[in-house]
Scaffold this active site. Structure first.
Site, PDB file in Angstrom:
ATOM      1  N   MET A  20      -2.308   1.660   9.624  1.00 57.05           N
ATOM      2  CA  MET A  20      -3.308   0.856   8.941  1.00 57.05           C
ATOM      3  C   MET A  20      -3.069   1.054   7.438  1.00 57.05           C
ATOM      4  O   MET A  20      -3.019   2.174   6.948  1.00 57.05           O
ATOM      5  CB  MET A  20      -4.726   1.304   9.318  1.00 57.05           C
ATOM      6  CG  MET A  20      -5.807   0.424   8.728  1.00 57.05           C
ATOM      7  SD  MET A  20      -5.685  -1.328   9.216  1.00 57.05           S
ATOM      8  CE  MET A  20      -6.431  -1.338  10.828  1.00 57.05           C
TER       9      MET A  20
ATOM     10  N   LYS B 209       6.248   0.167   8.838  1.00 56.58           N
ATOM     11  CA  LYS B 209       7.507  -0.582   8.710  1.00 56.58           C
ATOM     12  C   LYS B 209       7.950  -1.175  10.049  1.00 56.58           C
ATOM     13  O   LYS B 209       8.455  -2.303  10.107  1.00 56.58           O
ATOM     14  CB  LYS B 209       8.583   0.319   8.122  1.00 56.58           C
ATOM     15  CG  LYS B 209       8.257   0.724   6.685  1.00 56.58           C
ATOM     16  CD  LYS B 209       9.336   1.557   6.048  1.00 56.58           C
ATOM     17  CE  LYS B 209       8.863   2.228   4.766  1.00 56.58           C
ATOM     18  NZ  LYS B 209       8.296   1.324   3.763  1.00 56.58           N
TER      19      LYS B 209
ATOM     20  N   GLU C  56      10.648   5.753   9.713  1.00 62.60           N
ATOM     21  CA  GLU C  56       9.269   6.173   9.455  1.00 62.60           C
ATOM     22  C   GLU C  56       8.663   6.851  10.696  1.00 62.60           C
ATOM     23  O   GLU C  56       7.462   7.091  10.753  1.00 62.60           O
ATOM     24  CB  GLU C  56       8.426   4.962   9.017  1.00 62.60           C
ATOM     25  CG  GLU C  56       7.305   5.329   8.061  1.00 62.60           C
ATOM     26  CD  GLU C  56       6.603   4.102   7.494  1.00 62.60           C
ATOM     27  OE1 GLU C  56       6.305   4.118   6.304  1.00 62.60           O
ATOM     28  OE2 GLU C  56       6.359   3.137   8.245  1.00 62.60           O
TER      29      GLU C  56
ATOM     30  N   ASP D  42       2.392  -9.698  -4.116  1.00 60.91           N
ATOM     31  CA  ASP D  42       2.413  -8.359  -3.518  1.00 60.91           C
ATOM     32  C   ASP D  42       3.766  -8.181  -2.822  1.00 60.91           C
ATOM     33  O   ASP D  42       4.063  -8.895  -1.864  1.00 60.91           O
ATOM     34  CB  ASP D  42       1.249  -8.247  -2.518  1.00 60.91           C
ATOM     35  CG  ASP D  42       1.116  -6.857  -1.908  1.00 60.91           C
ATOM     36  OD1 ASP D  42       1.992  -6.014  -2.139  1.00 60.91           O
ATOM     37  OD2 ASP D  42       0.125  -6.642  -1.181  1.00 60.91           O
TER      38      ASP D  42
ATOM     39  N   ASP E  86      10.619  -5.272   4.869  1.00 57.04           N
ATOM     40  CA  ASP E  86      10.374  -5.402   6.319  1.00 57.04           C
ATOM     41  C   ASP E  86      10.583  -6.842   6.765  1.00 57.04           C
ATOM     42  O   ASP E  86      11.136  -7.098   7.841  1.00 57.04           O
ATOM     43  CB  ASP E  86       8.944  -4.969   6.652  1.00 57.04           C
ATOM     44  CG  ASP E  86       8.700  -3.505   6.325  1.00 57.04           C
ATOM     45  OD1 ASP E  86       9.674  -2.734   6.341  1.00 57.04           O
ATOM     46  OD2 ASP E  86       7.551  -3.153   6.037  1.00 57.04           O
TER      47      ASP E  86
HETATM   48  O1  RIB Z   1       7.122  -1.297   4.051  1.00 62.79           O
HETATM   49  C1  RIB Z   1       5.744  -1.422   3.864  1.00 62.79           C
HETATM   50  C2  RIB Z   1       5.013  -0.502   4.796  1.00 62.79           C
HETATM   51  O2  RIB Z   1       5.308   0.826   4.443  1.00 62.79           O
HETATM   52  C3  RIB Z   1       3.506  -0.598   4.721  1.00 62.79           C
HETATM   53  O3  RIB Z   1       2.968  -1.556   5.604  1.00 62.79           O
HETATM   54  C4  RIB Z   1       3.052   0.820   5.012  1.00 62.79           C
HETATM   55  O4  RIB Z   1       2.371   0.961   6.211  1.00 62.79           O
HETATM   56  C5  RIB Z   1       4.314   1.660   4.974  1.00 62.79           C
HETATM   57  O5  RIB Z   1       4.715   2.001   6.222  1.00 62.79           O
END
Ligand code: RIB
Length: 300
Positions: free
Chosen positions: A12, A40, A138, A236, A242
């Site tokens: 989140m 990600k 991640e 943004d 991603d």
């Molecule tokens: O790459 C962006 C993402 O990095 C975000 O949505 C946040 O959750 C982090 O994981």
């Protein structure tokens, strides 16, 4: 269309917009706050699914309010969720500061960090039915590297977006089909000060380096730089990388050539930064198709 699995994080996102970042010991006032789905892995799954991909997501959530909201979001986005619920950990959270046309992020991994032999075996059993498997860093990296080893032996197309970056052993890099770092991550994963041009030449048609507004660099016999979109109204940039990786997986999955998949992903990433939030700006296929390469691509 090939079947895509994304194995990765799901968070989140708690987002603060401000004019600057606080220094140590300082309090500043922010301008705006919002929350939304992120991580990600989940972002890349949503990016590919919104374009029309056949996408499944494998990840781990806590048994809490954020967890149920995030699973619902995947379903709403037509991503098939393969979720492991963790009794002892909270759902991952990302604290995101948006300022100066850029962002900085602190992730508290929580349930994302799972590694057990049982979970690894379960993932191996499930992932074998997919054609393309997309990873990031991640989640627990041992889980990622062991799955890459296993899936390469089964001749799957393996894409790794190495974020957050860490050094990766050459033996792992050999097993990856496509690597999609940004220019900062690129030097970390190879633990090298060599230029991006040199690094892409060492990894032809594998290393695809996103360099923001400078474009995307890779090597196919000569160093190629695919120009990025000229975006006048950046809102943004969270999730742009991603969007690139998810859209690239989609492009490869539908049979695009490498150059075409990169151009396509580049346009998708450019469109994604015109709205707030990691997933909100990810485009539909029709939006990417409408955005012709001639119209808003930067001149070299
Ligand atoms: O790459 C962006 C993402 O990095 C975000 O949505 C946040 O959750 C982090 O994981």
């Amino acid at each position: 269309m090939k079947k895509i699995a994304v194995v990765g994080s799901i968070n989140m996102d708690l987002v603060v917009e401000s004019d600057s970042l606080p220094k140590k010991g300082e309090t500043i006032l922010g301008n705006n706050f919002f929350s939304g789905p992120g991580g990600k892995g989940a972002n890349q799954a949503v990016a590919a699914a919104r374009l029309g991909g056949d996408v499944a997501f494998f990840g781990s959530l806590g048994k809490d309010y954020f967890g149920s909201e995030l699973e619902k979001n995947l379903t709403d986005e037509r991503v098939k969720p393969y979720i492991r619920y963790d009794e002892n950990q909270s759902t991952g959270v990302a604290l995101i500061n948006v300022y100066d046309d850029d962002n900085s992020i602190i992730v508290v991994s929580g349930a994302n960090n799972i590694y057990t032999e049982g979970y690894l075996a379960q993932l191996k059993g499930e992932l074998i039915q997919f054609d393309i498997v997309l990873f990031q860093l991640e989640i627990n990296d041992s889980l990622v590297f062991e799955l890459i080893d296993y899936l390469s032996n089964h001749h799957k197309i393996i894409i790794l977006n190495p974020a957050p970056a860490k050094k990766i052993a050459p033996s792992i890099i050999d097993k990856i089909t496509y690597l999609t770092p940004n220019e900062h991550e690129c030097q970390i994963i190879f633990d090298s000060q060599e230029s991006i041009e040199t690094l892409v030449q060492r990894h032809p048609e594998k290393l695809i380096v996103t360099c923001g507004e400078k474009g995307v660099c890779y090597y196919d016999g000569q160093v190629q730089v695919v120009p990025s979109m000229d975006v006048a109204n950046i809102v943004d940039t969270t999730g742009a990388g991603d969007t690139f990786s998810g859209a690239f997986a989609y492009g490869i999955g539908r049979g695009d050539t490498l150059i075409k998949a990169i151009q396509f992903a580049n346009v998708a990433a450019g469109l994604s930064i015109t709205k707030k939030g990691a997933q909100a700006g990810m485009p539909q296929l029709s939006e990417v198709e409408k955005e012709t390469l001639e119209s808003r691509v930067r001149k070299p």
